[in-house]
Design an enzyme around this catalytic site. Structure first.
Site, PDB file in Angstrom:
ATOM      1  CG  MET A  35      -1.902  -1.311   1.174  1.00 14.67           C
ATOM      2  SD  MET A  35      -3.466  -0.981   2.094  1.00 14.67           S
ATOM      3  CE  MET A  35      -2.860  -0.830   3.646  1.00 14.67           C
TER       4      MET A  35
ATOM      5  CG  HIS B 214       8.686   0.189   6.321  1.00 17.43           C
ATOM      6  ND1 HIS B 214       8.834  -1.262   6.037  1.00 17.43           N
ATOM      7  CD2 HIS B 214       7.351   0.331   6.410  1.00 17.43           C
ATOM      8  CE1 HIS B 214       7.586  -1.670   6.366  1.00 17.43           C
ATOM      9  NE2 HIS B 214       6.811  -0.937   6.259  1.00 17.43           N
TER      10      HIS B 214
ATOM     11  CG  HIS C 209       7.009  -2.145   2.071  1.00 19.39           C
ATOM     12  ND1 HIS C 209       6.854  -0.946   3.147  1.00 19.39           N
ATOM     13  CD2 HIS C 209       5.731  -2.664   2.076  1.00 19.39           C
ATOM     14  CE1 HIS C 209       5.681  -0.810   3.265  1.00 19.39           C
ATOM     15  NE2 HIS C 209       4.905  -1.908   3.044  1.00 19.39           N
TER      16      HIS C 209
HETATM   17  O1  PAF Z   1      -0.094  -5.967   3.481  1.00 15.85           O
HETATM   18  C1  PAF Z   1      -0.391  -5.053   2.926  1.00 15.85           C
HETATM   19  O2  PAF Z   1       0.240  -3.859   2.823  1.00 15.85           O
HETATM   20  C2  PAF Z   1      -1.844  -4.932   2.253  1.00 15.85           C
HETATM   21  O3  PAF Z   1      -2.714  -5.907   3.041  1.00 15.85           O
HETATM   22  C3  PAF Z   1      -1.940  -5.636   0.989  1.00 15.85           C
HETATM   23  C4  PAF Z   1      -1.326  -7.158   0.774  1.00 15.85           C
HETATM   24  C5  PAF Z   1      -0.980  -5.078   0.041  1.00 15.85           C
HETATM   25  C6  PAF Z   1      -3.196  -5.654   0.208  1.00 15.85           C
HETATM   26  O4  PAF Z   1      -3.512  -4.433   0.197  1.00 15.85           O
END
Ligand code: PAF
Length: 282
Positions: A30, A34, A37
């Site tokens: 989303m 950071h 990710h």
């Molecule tokens: O973990 C997340 O950031 C969200 O739940 C995802 C998997 C991107 C779905 O919107």
């Protein structure tokens, strides 16, 4: 790195990649990226020739009164960070691309059972929103591999279940949680913490680790361990939501000879709702 936002652009790229025999990995996010990710992107790189990172703040997984409007949107910075990592594509669809019939008429993908407790109980509808959007992102990107973080332990189990149950030909990889030096799991929501709350926040992880140590020392009085961790985090200033010791494979209560345990917790601290977990082999 190409930044695309339409299904047509994705389809064209996909055809080209398939033509060249390339495998595709997806890292759904989303945004507000950071180090956690970025570690998912690096892991994805090891499993496929092409890596697609998606940034989409999915409205259907936020409940009423949750932080959809405030959720940090930092696309420019995210793009710069991903360029440095050499991701192939950043996919930033709008709501109409993900939900072409509109949210009210959207087909919903729902996993029962696994979503009943923990974050599913505290955030009604949340996991339906997650599985619905992840199924759509899978259909748009058509990956061979998908990478999710262990921090959202229940989420990755739910997505694994969905993928097997719908016979989606996608391998799900779970990446270890990336932590700050003091143990706090990295999360976009950490930025909601005040300075004083930030100093307290690592106590959530510390309380999970304390349970982990007790389990490894042979303690099996699970309810007592949960209650004592609850009391500790409450005394530290959190409002606990759940602390649970469960079988790592399916979140069912463990019996005494279970050998892989997950210890999960969620707790509110100021404006932030923090979640964390550790997996313990016993
Ligand atoms: O973990 C997340 O950031 C969200 O739940 C995802 C998997 C991107 C779905 O919107």
């Amino acid at each position: 790195m190409q930044v695309v936002s339409t299904r047509e652009e994705l389809r064209e790229m996909h055809e080209d990649w398939r033509h060249h025999g390339n495998h595709v990995a997806i890292v759904p996010t989303m945004g507000n990226l950071h180090e956690g990710h970025l570690s998912l992107v690096e892991l994805a790189r090891q499993h496929a020739e092409r890596v697609v990172v998606t940034v989409f703040v999915n409205p259907t997984q936020f409940g009423e009164g949750e932080d959809f409007d405030e959720y940090p949107r930092t696309l420019k910075r995210d793009t710069q960070r991903l360029k440095k990592l050499d991701a192939d594509v950043l996919f930033t669809p709008d709501v109409d691309t993900v939900y072409p019939f509109g949210i009210d008429k959207a087909t919903v993908v729902s996993v029962p059972g696994l979503t009943r407790n923990f974050c599913g109980a505290s955030r009604p509808g949340h996991f339906d929103g997650v599985t619905t959007v992840v199924a759509r992102l899978f259909a748009l990107v058509r990956p061979d591999v998908a990478v999710f973080g262990q921090k959202d332990y229940q989420q990755q189990l739910v997505i694994r279940h969905m993928t097997v149950d719908l016979s989606l030909p996608i391998r799900i990889i779970t990446a270890p949680t990336v932590r700050e030096a003091d143990g706090l799991a990295m999360s976009s929501r950490n930025q909601y913490l005040s300075e004083a709350e930030r100093a307290v926040a690592p106590r959530l992880h510390a309380s999970l680790q304390a349970i982990g140590t007790e389990l490894q020392d042979g303690k099996r009085n699970f309810a007592e361990l949960e209650n004592s961790a609850w009391a500790k985090i409450e005394a530290a200033g959190f409002t606990p939501d759940y602390v649970a010791i469960r079988r790592a494979e399916n979140l069912e209560p463990p019996d005494r000879d279970c050998d892989e345990i997950v210890v999960l917790a969620a707790a509110h601290l100021g404006k932030a709702r923090l979640i964390d977990n550790i997996v313990v082999s016993i």
